[in-house]
Design a protein around this motif. Structure first.
Motif, PDB file in Angstrom:
ATOM      1  N   UNK A  32     -21.113   5.225 -33.758  1.00  0.00           N
ATOM      2  CA  UNK A  32     -20.199   4.819 -34.818  1.00  0.00           C
ATOM      3  C   UNK A  32     -19.735   3.379 -34.644  1.00  0.00           C
ATOM      4  N   UNK A  33     -19.703   2.681 -35.758  1.00  0.00           N
ATOM      5  CA  UNK A  33     -19.161   1.330 -35.835  1.00  0.00           C
ATOM      6  C   UNK A  33     -18.280   1.323 -37.080  1.00  0.00           C
ATOM      7  N   UNK A  34     -17.002   1.099 -36.899  1.00  0.00           N
ATOM      8  CA  UNK A  34     -16.046   1.145 -38.015  1.00  0.00           C
ATOM      9  C   UNK A  34     -16.108   2.494 -38.730  1.00  0.00           C
ATOM     10  N   UNK A  35     -16.294   3.566 -37.953  1.00  0.00           N
ATOM     11  CA  UNK A  35     -16.259   4.918 -38.501  1.00  0.00           C
ATOM     12  C   UNK A  35     -17.550   5.435 -39.106  1.00  0.00           C
ATOM     13  N   UNK A  36     -18.633   4.628 -39.061  1.00  0.00           N
ATOM     14  CA  UNK A  36     -19.924   5.043 -39.625  1.00  0.00           C
ATOM     15  C   UNK A  36     -21.033   4.773 -38.618  1.00  0.00           C
ATOM     16  N   UNK A  37     -22.095   5.595 -38.638  1.00  0.00           N
ATOM     17  CA  UNK A  37     -23.235   5.298 -37.771  1.00  0.00           C
ATOM     18  C   UNK A  37     -23.815   3.911 -38.094  1.00  0.00           C
ATOM     19  N   UNK A  38     -24.277   3.227 -37.100  1.00  0.00           N
ATOM     20  CA  UNK A  38     -24.798   1.866 -37.258  1.00  0.00           C
ATOM     21  C   UNK A  38     -25.876   1.787 -38.340  1.00  0.00           C
ATOM     22  N   UNK A  39     -26.773   2.754 -38.395  1.00  0.00           N
ATOM     23  CA  UNK A  39     -27.852   2.730 -39.390  1.00  0.00           C
ATOM     24  C   UNK A  39     -27.299   2.703 -40.814  1.00  0.00           C
ATOM     25  N   UNK A  40     -26.157   3.336 -41.044  1.00  0.00           N
ATOM     26  CA  UNK A  40     -25.560   3.372 -42.382  1.00  0.00           C
ATOM     27  C   UNK A  40     -25.145   1.994 -42.857  1.00  0.00           C
ATOM     28  N   UNK A  41     -24.725   1.132 -41.946  1.00  0.00           N
ATOM     29  CA  UNK A  41     -24.330  -0.226 -42.325  1.00  0.00           C
ATOM     30  C   UNK A  41     -25.528  -0.989 -42.894  1.00  0.00           C
ATOM     31  N   UNK A  42     -26.690  -0.836 -42.288  1.00  0.00           N
ATOM     32  CA  UNK A  42     -27.895  -1.519 -42.780  1.00  0.00           C
ATOM     33  C   UNK A  42     -28.310  -0.979 -44.148  1.00  0.00           C
ATOM     34  N   UNK A  43     -28.268   0.328 -44.305  1.00  0.00           N
ATOM     35  CA  UNK A  43     -28.658   0.952 -45.573  1.00  0.00           C
ATOM     36  C   UNK A  43     -27.692   0.544 -46.685  1.00  0.00           C
ATOM     37  N   UNK A  44     -26.408   0.625 -46.417  1.00  0.00           N
ATOM     38  CA  UNK A  44     -25.408   0.272 -47.428  1.00  0.00           C
ATOM     39  C   UNK A  44     -25.474  -1.205 -47.805  1.00  0.00           C
ATOM     40  N   UNK A  45     -25.771  -2.059 -46.847  1.00  0.00           N
ATOM     41  CA  UNK A  45     -25.902  -3.495 -47.153  1.00  0.00           C
ATOM     42  C   UNK A  45     -27.099  -3.735 -48.071  1.00  0.00           C
ATOM     43  N   UNK A  46     -28.188  -3.045 -47.811  1.00  0.00           N
ATOM     44  CA  UNK A  46     -29.374  -3.193 -48.667  1.00  0.00           C
ATOM     45  C   UNK A  46     -29.081  -2.704 -50.080  1.00  0.00           C
ATOM     46  N   UNK A  47     -28.447  -1.548 -50.206  1.00  0.00           N
ATOM     47  CA  UNK A  47     -28.127  -1.005 -51.526  1.00  0.00           C
ATOM     48  C   UNK A  47     -27.120  -1.865 -52.277  1.00  0.00           C
ATOM     49  N   UNK A  48     -26.190  -2.469 -51.561  1.00  0.00           N
ATOM     50  CA  UNK A  48     -25.163  -3.298 -52.186  1.00  0.00           C
ATOM     51  C   UNK A  48     -25.672  -4.680 -52.591  1.00  0.00           C
ATOM     52  N   UNK A  49     -26.845  -5.049 -52.151  1.00  0.00           N
ATOM     53  CA  UNK A  49     -27.357  -6.399 -52.401  1.00  0.00           C
ATOM     54  C   UNK A  49     -27.637  -6.669 -53.874  1.00  0.00           C
ATOM     55  N   UNK A  50     -27.754  -5.657 -54.709  1.00  0.00           N
ATOM     56  CA  UNK A  50     -28.061  -5.774 -56.130  1.00  0.00           C
ATOM     57  C   UNK A  50     -29.440  -6.385 -56.371  1.00  0.00           C
TER      58      UNK A  50
END
Length: 71
Positions: A32-50
């Motif tokens: 966990x990093x900031x309450x989420x698994x590290x892999x989730x940060x990469x996935x969410x950043x990609x999805x948020x990139x528009x």
């Protein structure tokens, strides 16, 4: 999981590769990093990139694939 028909229609596909082992930080991608698994940060950043139409997760770990599919 994304089907091949939908994937063929995408213009930009992001690939997130997550190994299950790390020499220095065991289990790092599931930690966990900031309450989420590290892999989730990469996935969410990609999805948020528009810019990214789809995200494909590649891993040698069923645990990481399951975590990533819920992100």
């Amino acid at each position: 999981m994304i089907d091949s028909e939908r994937l063929a229609k995408c213009e930009v596909v992001a690939f997130v590769h997550a190994k299950s082992h790390s020499q220095r930080v065991p289990g790092k991608n599931a930690r966990l990093l900031a309450g989420k698994p590290l892999i989730c940060h990469a996935i969410e950043a990609a999805l948020a990139s528009q810019v990214v139409d789809a995200v494909v997760i590649d891993s040698d770990s069923e645990e990481l694939l399951e975590i990533g599919s819920k992100a």
